[in-house]
Write an enzyme that holds these catalytic residues in place. Structure first.
Site, mmCIF file in Angstrom:
data_model
loop_
_atom_site.group_PDB
_atom_site.id
_atom_site.type_symbol
_atom_site.label_atom_id
_atom_site.label_comp_id
_atom_site.label_asym_id
_atom_site.label_seq_id
_atom_site.Cartn_x
_atom_site.Cartn_y
_atom_site.Cartn_z
ATOM 1 C CG ASP A 139 -1.733 -1.219 1.393
ATOM 2 O OD1 ASP A 139 -1.314 -2.234 1.113
ATOM 3 O OD2 ASP A 139 -2.938 -1.048 1.905
ATOM 4 C CG HIS A 141 -3.183 3.955 1.725
ATOM 5 N ND1 HIS A 141 -4.407 3.975 1.239
ATOM 6 C CD2 HIS A 141 -2.892 2.749 2.094
ATOM 7 C CE1 HIS A 141 -5.037 2.955 1.698
ATOM 8 N NE2 HIS A 141 -4.132 2.032 2.267
ATOM 9 C CG ASP A 168 -5.245 -0.333 -0.361
ATOM 10 O OD1 ASP A 168 -6.346 -0.542 -1.406
ATOM 11 O OD2 ASP A 168 -5.390 -0.340 0.713
ATOM 12 C CG ASP A 171 -9.412 6.191 -0.469
ATOM 13 O OD1 ASP A 171 -9.877 7.412 -1.019
ATOM 14 O OD2 ASP A 171 -9.874 5.098 -0.561
ATOM 15 N NE ARG A 172 -6.990 4.543 5.597
ATOM 16 C CZ ARG A 172 -7.724 4.827 6.635
ATOM 17 N NH1 ARG A 172 -7.777 5.751 7.652
ATOM 18 N NH2 ARG A 172 -8.474 3.726 6.947
ATOM 19 C CG ASN A 200 -9.274 -2.576 0.581
ATOM 20 O OD1 ASN A 200 -7.950 -2.481 0.387
ATOM 21 N ND2 ASN A 200 -9.904 -1.842 1.421
ATOM 22 C CG HIS A 201 -8.635 2.102 0.041
ATOM 23 N ND1 HIS A 201 -9.034 3.201 0.958
ATOM 24 C CD2 HIS A 201 -8.448 1.335 1.324
ATOM 25 C CE1 HIS A 201 -9.301 2.971 2.159
ATOM 26 N NE2 HIS A 201 -8.347 1.707 2.535
ATOM 27 C CG HIS A 252 -4.955 -5.098 -1.573
ATOM 28 N ND1 HIS A 252 -3.900 -4.075 -1.244
ATOM 29 C CD2 HIS A 252 -5.823 -4.662 -0.655
ATOM 30 C CE1 HIS A 252 -4.179 -3.433 -0.372
ATOM 31 N NE2 HIS A 252 -5.453 -3.850 0.225
ATOM 32 N NE ARG A 331 -9.437 -6.338 6.495
ATOM 33 C CZ ARG A 331 -8.734 -5.330 6.661
ATOM 34 N NH1 ARG A 331 -9.281 -3.996 6.369
ATOM 35 N NH2 ARG A 331 -7.281 -5.484 6.856
ATOM 36 C CG HIS A 358 -5.985 -5.638 3.234
ATOM 37 N ND1 HIS A 358 -6.807 -4.586 2.787
ATOM 38 C CD2 HIS A 358 -6.908 -6.709 3.613
ATOM 39 C CE1 HIS A 358 -8.048 -4.863 2.950
ATOM 40 N NE2 HIS A 358 -8.522 -6.014 3.818
#
Length: 462
Positions: A139, A141, A168, A171-172, A200-201, A252, A331, A358
């Site tokens: 990730d 991000h 990923d 995001d964030r 997943n993002h 992921h 989750r 992840h």
């Protein structure tokens, strides 16, 4: 105005990294007739930068273009307000890049086969081959500056160095758009030397909650909906997994369940088939690579059911210390799988290693029996046939935190070397500091730390 570079290439140029400056043949869109918009009145970029970024007239990217893109994104993050980002990367340039990249990604299979053994360029008979090393990245991000450091630290993608990014990208962090577009540019430039898997993002729900959608809207204003929609369409094309050198599986989240297809009763002489899925953990069974290859990956959000179950598992599942398969209740999506499942999967496909991502430090602090993410990686299962590892490549994560206490975790990437590729070497690195000051694109004080207790009803309706 367009600023031209008159000086020699910077130290991180292709010449110092042994990188071929000839891109492989890829489909190209027509060049745009739009003139570049004028730059706003802010600190002037250095003479080495070419701003605004223009799409090449022949549609063919070069190493020089890629390096300029990286430098421009870095400069903009320090000197331009986010709302003026289109003055650096006009929307028609975005359109050209994402069109070509999407075409490449959508043509790749769900599980990409990566062969590091390439014919030697010095052997005209192609009877001998040289093996490239493979770098696996977790990730990132939207932490652009850490990604730029990682690329230079590991060495840019080249004939001798293949990158696999494990999802990923957004995001964030505050620079998800730049991060994603930079990697797409590398993909267009060297489609067989960089592979981008989905996280997943890379979904409509996550990007609406964790900042990417708002980031795009702020940066592109009245064109934001168009840019966001194009990004979602590109997300749909990202492959789900890879097999490296025939011995390493990367994804992921990780492993996935079998979705069995069984005959049902015949009605009026017609043959009918249905998908039987039972969420009872007692009868869950591990899925096959054949099933993975046939899964429908273009779905962006739940309901994860029927043929959509496998992508949901691949993107959202986590390892467990408890044997067997079970629903991932923490989750609300995906599975938990034990060491016995790791052994079964490795043995069945004669693999030696599973690399997944992840889970950052926020997720790992809540997981009994598992190592934390202080060093950017953990060794989660060691079984007879091989190992399962988690790698996380966003240091000092998340960028925005509700308290003064930070995880201060390192990021890491994995290097797999020939000839066997089954003995991972982990390279840790700290965050680039200081980050440029910027406001968050989501309410990080209210949003849960890790992707737990998701609003599944909202995911279905978005």
């Amino acid at each position: 105005m367009t600023l031209q570079a008159d000086s020699a290439p910077p130290p991180d140029s292709a010449a110092t990294n042994g990188i071929s400056t000839t891109a492989e043949d890829t489909p190209q869109p027509p060049s745009s007739p739009h003139p570049p918009p004028p730059l706003p009145s802010h600190p002037s970029p250095s003479p080495e930068l070419r701003l605004p970024i223009c799409w090449p007239e022949n549609g063919s990217l070069s190493m020089e273009w890629i390096e300029n893109l990286m430098s421009c994104f870095d400069w903009c993050s320090h000197n331009l307000p986010p709302s003026e980002f289109p003055s650096a990367l006009p929307v028609h340039v975005f359109d050209s890049l994402i069109l070509v990249a999407s075409k490449i990604l959508h043509k790749e299979p769900n599980c990409v086969t990566i062969d590091p053994f390439r014919p030697s360029p010095d052997d005209s008979s192609s009877s001998s081959s040289a093996a490239a090393s493979v770098v696996v990245v977790g990730d990132v991000h939207g932490q652009l500056h850490d990604l730029l450091f990682l690329l230079r630290d590991a060495g840019f993608p080249s004939r001798d160095r293949i990158f696999v990014f494990n999802g990923d990208y957004v995001d964030r962090g505050a620079w998800g758009l730049e991060t994603f577009l930079l990697l797409l540019a590398w993909k267009v430039f060297m489609p067989h030397n960089i592979y981008m898997l989905r996280g997943n993002h890379e979904s409509k729900y996550c990007t609406s909650v964790y900042g990417f959608e708002k980031e795009v809207m702020v940066k592109y204003g009245d064109k934001g909906k168009h840019v966001y929609r194009k990004c979602l369409g590109c997300f749909e094309g990202l492959p789900l997994a890879s097999i490296i050198a025939g011995c390493v599986y990367t994804a992921h989240g990780g492993l996935f369940r079998s979705v069995t297809v069984t005959p049902s009763k015949r009605f009026k002489g017609k043959k009918n088939r249905k998908i039987n899925v039972n969420h009872d953990s007692k009868i869950l069974s591990l899925g096959s690579l054949e099933e993975l290859s046939k899964a429908r990956r273009s779905v962006l959000d739940p309901p994860w059911e029927g043929p959509n179950l496998i992508p949901g598992d691949v993107l959202w599942s986590d390892p467990s210390k408890t044997p067997g398969l079970a629903p991932n209740k923490e989750r609300g999506i995906g599975l938990l799988w034990g060491p016995d499942c790791t052994e079964e999967f490795l043995k069945k496909y004669q693999l030696k290693l599973i690399i997944r991502s992840h889970e950052g430090p926020d997720a790992r602090e809540k997981r009994d029996g598992f190592g934390g993410m202080d060093e950017g990686y953990t060794m989660d299962h060691i079984v007879d046939s091989g190992k399962l590892v988690t790698v996380f490549s966003a240091p000092d994560y998340p960028q925005f935190q509700a308290t003064d206490d930070r995880y201060n975790n390192k990021g890491a990437y994995v290097v797999l070397e020939p000839p066997n590729f089954d003995n991972p070497t982990f390279h840790g690195f700290s965050a680039v500091t200081p980050r440029p000051k910027v406001n968050a694109y989501y309410d990080y004080k209210e949003v849960i730390d890790s992707d737990e207790e998701l609003d599944l009803a909202s995911m279905v309706t978005t």
